[in-house]
Design a protein around this motif. Structure first.
Motif, PDB file in Angstrom:
ATOM      1  N   LYS A 157       6.488  11.980 -20.506  1.00 28.99           N
ATOM      2  CA  LYS A 157       5.896  12.147 -19.474  1.00 28.99           C
ATOM      3  C   LYS A 157       5.878  12.629 -17.854  1.00 28.99           C
ATOM      4  N   GLY A 158       6.835  13.017 -17.801  1.00 27.86           N
ATOM      5  CA  GLY A 158       6.979  13.741 -16.860  1.00 27.86           C
ATOM      6  C   GLY A 158       7.184  12.276 -15.841  1.00 27.86           C
ATOM      7  N   ILE A 159       7.383  11.324 -16.060  1.00 25.72           N
ATOM      8  CA  ILE A 159       7.582  10.285 -15.214  1.00 25.72           C
ATOM      9  C   ILE A 159       9.450  10.143 -15.232  1.00 25.72           C
ATOM     10  N   ILE A 160       9.528  10.116 -13.775  1.00 29.07           N
ATOM     11  CA  ILE A 160      11.006   9.811 -13.119  1.00 29.07           C
ATOM     12  C   ILE A 160      11.375   8.462 -13.173  1.00 29.07           C
ATOM     13  N   GLU A 161      11.921   7.275 -13.384  1.00 33.06           N
ATOM     14  CA  GLU A 161      12.073   5.932 -13.323  1.00 33.06           C
ATOM     15  C   GLU A 161      12.956   5.501 -13.943  1.00 33.06           C
ATOM     16  N   SER A 162      13.989   4.993 -12.920  1.00 30.12           N
ATOM     17  CA  SER A 162      14.733   4.213 -13.510  1.00 30.12           C
ATOM     18  C   SER A 162      14.992   2.901 -14.039  1.00 30.12           C
ATOM     19  N   PRO A 163      15.332   2.801 -15.287  1.00 33.45           N
ATOM     20  CA  PRO A 163      15.352   1.408 -15.928  1.00 33.45           C
ATOM     21  C   PRO A 163      16.189   0.536 -14.550  1.00 33.45           C
ATOM     22  N   LEU A 164      16.078  -1.159 -15.348  1.00 38.53           N
ATOM     23  CA  LEU A 164      16.525  -2.234 -14.476  1.00 38.53           C
ATOM     24  C   LEU A 164      17.063  -2.902 -15.878  1.00 38.53           C
ATOM     25  N   LYS A 165      18.078  -3.567 -15.635  1.00 35.54           N
ATOM     26  CA  LYS A 165      19.492  -3.861 -16.436  1.00 35.54           C
ATOM     27  C   LYS A 165      19.712  -5.265 -15.717  1.00 35.54           C
ATOM     28  N   ALA A 223       8.600  21.330 -14.963  1.00 35.84           N
ATOM     29  CA  ALA A 223       9.685  22.182 -14.614  1.00 35.84           C
ATOM     30  C   ALA A 223      11.252  21.229 -15.189  1.00 35.84           C
ATOM     31  N   PHE A 224      10.667  20.324 -15.969  1.00 37.56           N
ATOM     32  CA  PHE A 224      11.757  19.724 -16.064  1.00 37.56           C
ATOM     33  C   PHE A 224      12.383  19.167 -17.318  1.00 37.56           C
ATOM     34  N   PRO A 225      11.917  19.817 -18.435  1.00 35.07           N
ATOM     35  CA  PRO A 225      11.958  19.512 -19.902  1.00 35.07           C
ATOM     36  C   PRO A 225      12.392  18.545 -20.474  1.00 35.07           C
ATOM     37  N   GLU A 226      13.537  18.039 -19.816  1.00 34.14           N
ATOM     38  CA  GLU A 226      14.650  16.846 -20.070  1.00 34.14           C
ATOM     39  C   GLU A 226      13.642  15.313 -20.370  1.00 34.14           C
ATOM     40  N   THR A 227      12.807  15.406 -19.233  1.00 28.53           N
ATOM     41  CA  THR A 227      11.295  14.954 -19.191  1.00 28.53           C
ATOM     42  C   THR A 227      10.344  14.523 -20.289  1.00 28.53           C
ATOM     43  N   GLU A 228      10.066  15.258 -20.173  1.00 25.99           N
ATOM     44  CA  GLU A 228       8.572  15.532 -21.480  1.00 25.99           C
ATOM     45  C   GLU A 228       8.780  13.857 -22.378  1.00 25.99           C
ATOM     46  N   GLN A 282       1.158  -1.245   0.069  1.00 26.24           N
ATOM     47  CA  GLN A 282       0.160   0.334   0.043  1.00 26.24           C
ATOM     48  C   GLN A 282       1.078   1.416  -0.253  1.00 26.24           C
ATOM     49  N   GLN A 283       1.754   1.115   0.654  1.00 23.96           N
ATOM     50  CA  GLN A 283       2.594   2.398   0.755  1.00 23.96           C
ATOM     51  C   GLN A 283       3.518   2.521  -0.563  1.00 23.96           C
ATOM     52  N   MET A 284       4.028   1.328  -0.996  1.00 28.63           N
ATOM     53  CA  MET A 284       4.591   1.473  -2.413  1.00 28.63           C
ATOM     54  C   MET A 284       3.944   2.151  -3.538  1.00 28.63           C
ATOM     55  N   HIS A 285       2.137   1.558  -3.423  1.00 30.11           N
ATOM     56  CA  HIS A 285       1.398   2.145  -4.293  1.00 30.11           C
ATOM     57  C   HIS A 285       1.349   3.854  -4.111  1.00 30.11           C
ATOM     58  N   GLU A 286       1.344   3.934  -3.196  1.00 28.36           N
ATOM     59  CA  GLU A 286       0.395   5.784  -2.901  1.00 28.36           C
ATOM     60  C   GLU A 286       1.798   6.236  -3.398  1.00 28.36           C
ATOM     61  N   ALA A 287       3.002   5.995  -3.139  1.00 29.57           N
ATOM     62  CA  ALA A 287       4.242   6.668  -3.438  1.00 29.57           C
ATOM     63  C   ALA A 287       4.170   6.949  -4.605  1.00 29.57           C
ATOM     64  N   SER A 288       4.090   6.154  -5.672  1.00 25.18           N
ATOM     65  CA  SER A 288       3.383   5.665  -7.464  1.00 25.18           C
ATOM     66  C   SER A 288       2.980   6.377  -7.664  1.00 25.18           C
ATOM     67  N   GLU A 289       1.448   6.503  -6.836  1.00 24.70           N
ATOM     68  CA  GLU A 289      -0.081   7.752  -7.966  1.00 24.70           C
ATOM     69  C   GLU A 289       0.946   9.470  -7.204  1.00 24.70           C
ATOM     70  N   ARG A 290       1.614   9.347  -6.184  1.00 25.91           N
ATOM     71  CA  ARG A 290       1.880  10.472  -5.632  1.00 25.91           C
ATOM     72  C   ARG A 290       3.020  10.870  -6.788  1.00 25.91           C
ATOM     73  N   LEU A 291       3.801   9.988  -7.014  1.00 23.47           N
ATOM     74  CA  LEU A 291       4.738  10.140  -8.705  1.00 23.47           C
ATOM     75  C   LEU A 291       4.199  10.630  -9.760  1.00 23.47           C
ATOM     76  N   ASN A 292       3.059  10.521 -10.240  1.00 18.32           N
ATOM     77  CA  ASN A 292       1.574   9.761 -11.141  1.00 18.32           C
ATOM     78  C   ASN A 292       1.747  11.082 -10.704  1.00 18.32           C
ATOM     79  N   ARG A 293       0.594  12.025 -10.334  1.00 21.13           N
ATOM     80  CA  ARG A 293       0.494  13.218  -9.692  1.00 21.13           C
ATOM     81  C   ARG A 293       1.094  14.420  -9.875  1.00 21.13           C
ATOM     82  N   LEU A 294       2.538  14.100  -9.690  1.00 24.21           N
ATOM     83  CA  LEU A 294       3.505  15.165 -10.052  1.00 24.21           C
ATOM     84  C   LEU A 294       4.466  15.225 -11.547  1.00 24.21           C
TER      85      LEU A 294
END
Length: 117
Positions: free
Chosen positions: A72-80, A64-69, A45-57
């Motif tokens: 779509k403003g989502i900042i997510e690290s890829p896994l490799k 604020a950071f055009p590099e993320t356009e 639940q806490q992880m889900h809430e954190a994910s929702e907050r990031l989506n709202r932001l």
């Protein structure tokens, strides 16, 4: 003793700054850091809430950071998966690592780099 520790810390900071100026990779561990809580202490639940907050932001982040356009403003690290690193570690340490070795690629984030708190 505290004065000596503070002066050593200042020397370490100067060394790190010089390394950064010379474009070298550095590792700085905050001497005042607090232990990271056990992962089991975070609920789904806490992880889900954190994910929702990031989506709202995300709409703000995109502006604020055009590099993320593009993302779509989502900042997510890829896994490799890094099988060669796994083989190297296994060879040097002389034991098998069960499962896969995965790298969280924070270094490729468009706005934060790889700075950890």
């Amino acid at each position: 003793m505290i004065e000596r520790e503070e002066s050593i810390s200042k020397l370490d900071e100067i060394h790190l700054i010089n390394e950064i100026k010379n474009l070298k990779s550095v590792l700085w561990i905050n001497p005042n850091r607090k232990p990271i809580p056990n992962q089991e202490q975070f609920s789904f639940q806490q992880m889900h809430e954190a994910s929702e907050r990031l989506n709202r932001l995300s709409s703000y982040i995109k502006v604020a950071f055009p590099e993320t356009e593009k993302l779509k403003g989502i900042i997510e690290s890829p896994l490799k998966e890094i099988p060669q690193m796994k083989k190297l570690i296994e060879g040097r340490r002389g034991f098998k690592i069960p499962g896969r070795l995965i790298l969280k690629c924070d270094h490729s984030l468009p706005i934060s780099g790889s700075i950890k708190g």
